[in-house]
Design a protein around this motif. Sequence first.
Motif, PDB file in Angstrom:
ATOM      1  N   GLU A   8       1.100  -1.181  -0.086  1.00 33.34           N
ATOM      2  CA  GLU A   8      -0.231  -0.067  -0.088  1.00 33.34           C
ATOM      3  C   GLU A   8       0.986   1.258  -0.077  1.00 33.34           C
ATOM      4  OE1 GLU A   8      -3.176   2.044   2.877  1.00 33.34           O
ATOM      5  OE2 GLU A   8      -3.161   0.030   3.068  1.00 33.34           O
ATOM      6  N   TYR A   9       0.425   2.163  -0.815  1.00 34.33           N
ATOM      7  CA  TYR A   9       1.342   3.426  -0.960  1.00 34.33           C
ATOM      8  C   TYR A   9       1.166   4.618   0.310  1.00 34.33           C
ATOM      9  CZ  TYR A   9       3.073   7.959  -2.362  1.00 34.33           C
ATOM     10  OH  TYR A   9       3.634   9.214  -2.722  1.00 34.33           O
ATOM     11  N   LYS A  10       2.129   4.738   0.919  1.00 37.20           N
ATOM     12  CA  LYS A  10       2.396   5.799   2.123  1.00 37.20           C
ATOM     13  C   LYS A  10       2.716   7.030   1.477  1.00 37.20           C
ATOM     14  CE  LYS A  10       2.565   2.008   5.362  1.00 37.20           C
ATOM     15  NZ  LYS A  10       3.606   1.621   6.620  1.00 37.20           N
ATOM     16  N   THR A  11       2.116   8.274   2.075  1.00 40.96           N
ATOM     17  CA  THR A  11       2.802   9.751   1.589  1.00 40.96           C
ATOM     18  C   THR A  11       3.933   9.995   2.361  1.00 40.96           C
ATOM     19  OG1 THR A  11       0.065  10.087   1.248  1.00 40.96           O
ATOM     20  CG2 THR A  11       2.047  11.800   1.469  1.00 40.96           C
ATOM     21  N   PRO A  12       4.961  10.252   1.568  1.00 43.67           N
ATOM     22  CA  PRO A  12       6.305  10.545   2.236  1.00 43.67           C
ATOM     23  C   PRO A  12       6.114  11.531   3.434  1.00 43.67           C
ATOM     24  CG  PRO A  12       6.450  10.656  -0.099  1.00 43.67           C
ATOM     25  CD  PRO A  12       5.008  10.484   0.313  1.00 43.67           C
ATOM     26  N   LYS A  13       6.977  11.551   4.442  1.00 36.45           N
ATOM     27  CA  LYS A  13       7.009  12.650   5.292  1.00 36.45           C
ATOM     28  C   LYS A  13       7.408  13.889   4.757  1.00 36.45           C
ATOM     29  CE  LYS A  13       9.834  10.826   8.100  1.00 36.45           C
ATOM     30  NZ  LYS A  13      10.656  10.384   9.516  1.00 36.45           N
ATOM     31  N   ARG A  14       6.751  15.082   5.341  1.00 30.48           N
ATOM     32  CA  ARG A  14       7.275  16.427   4.605  1.00 30.48           C
ATOM     33  C   ARG A  14       8.708  16.863   5.248  1.00 30.48           C
ATOM     34  NH1 ARG A  14       2.035  19.732   3.075  1.00 30.48           N
ATOM     35  NH2 ARG A  14       3.999  21.038   2.524  1.00 30.48           N
ATOM     36  N   PRO A  15       9.546  17.440   4.565  1.00 33.38           N
ATOM     37  CA  PRO A  15      10.803  17.853   5.006  1.00 33.38           C
ATOM     38  C   PRO A  15      10.671  18.982   6.299  1.00 33.38           C
ATOM     39  CG  PRO A  15      10.706  18.619   2.823  1.00 33.38           C
ATOM     40  CD  PRO A  15       9.174  17.776   3.459  1.00 33.38           C
TER      41      PRO A  15
END
Length: 52
Positions: free
Chosen positions: A45-52
């Motif tokens: 399942e795709y997980k949104t990457p963390k914001r920098p």
Amino acid sequence: MSEQKPNTKVPDGHTRFVTTRQMAANEKGFVGYETVWEPVQKEVEYKTPKRP
């Protein structure tokens, strides 16, 4: 005239990702093969990457 030979059952074929099975003969006497593919890779399942 040629006589029809009775169809012999062929054993299932197994490889790493594919299995083939002999199908039943149709009304014309044609015998086909069914091909079953195993999944080559898993789908995650795709997980949104963390914001920098």
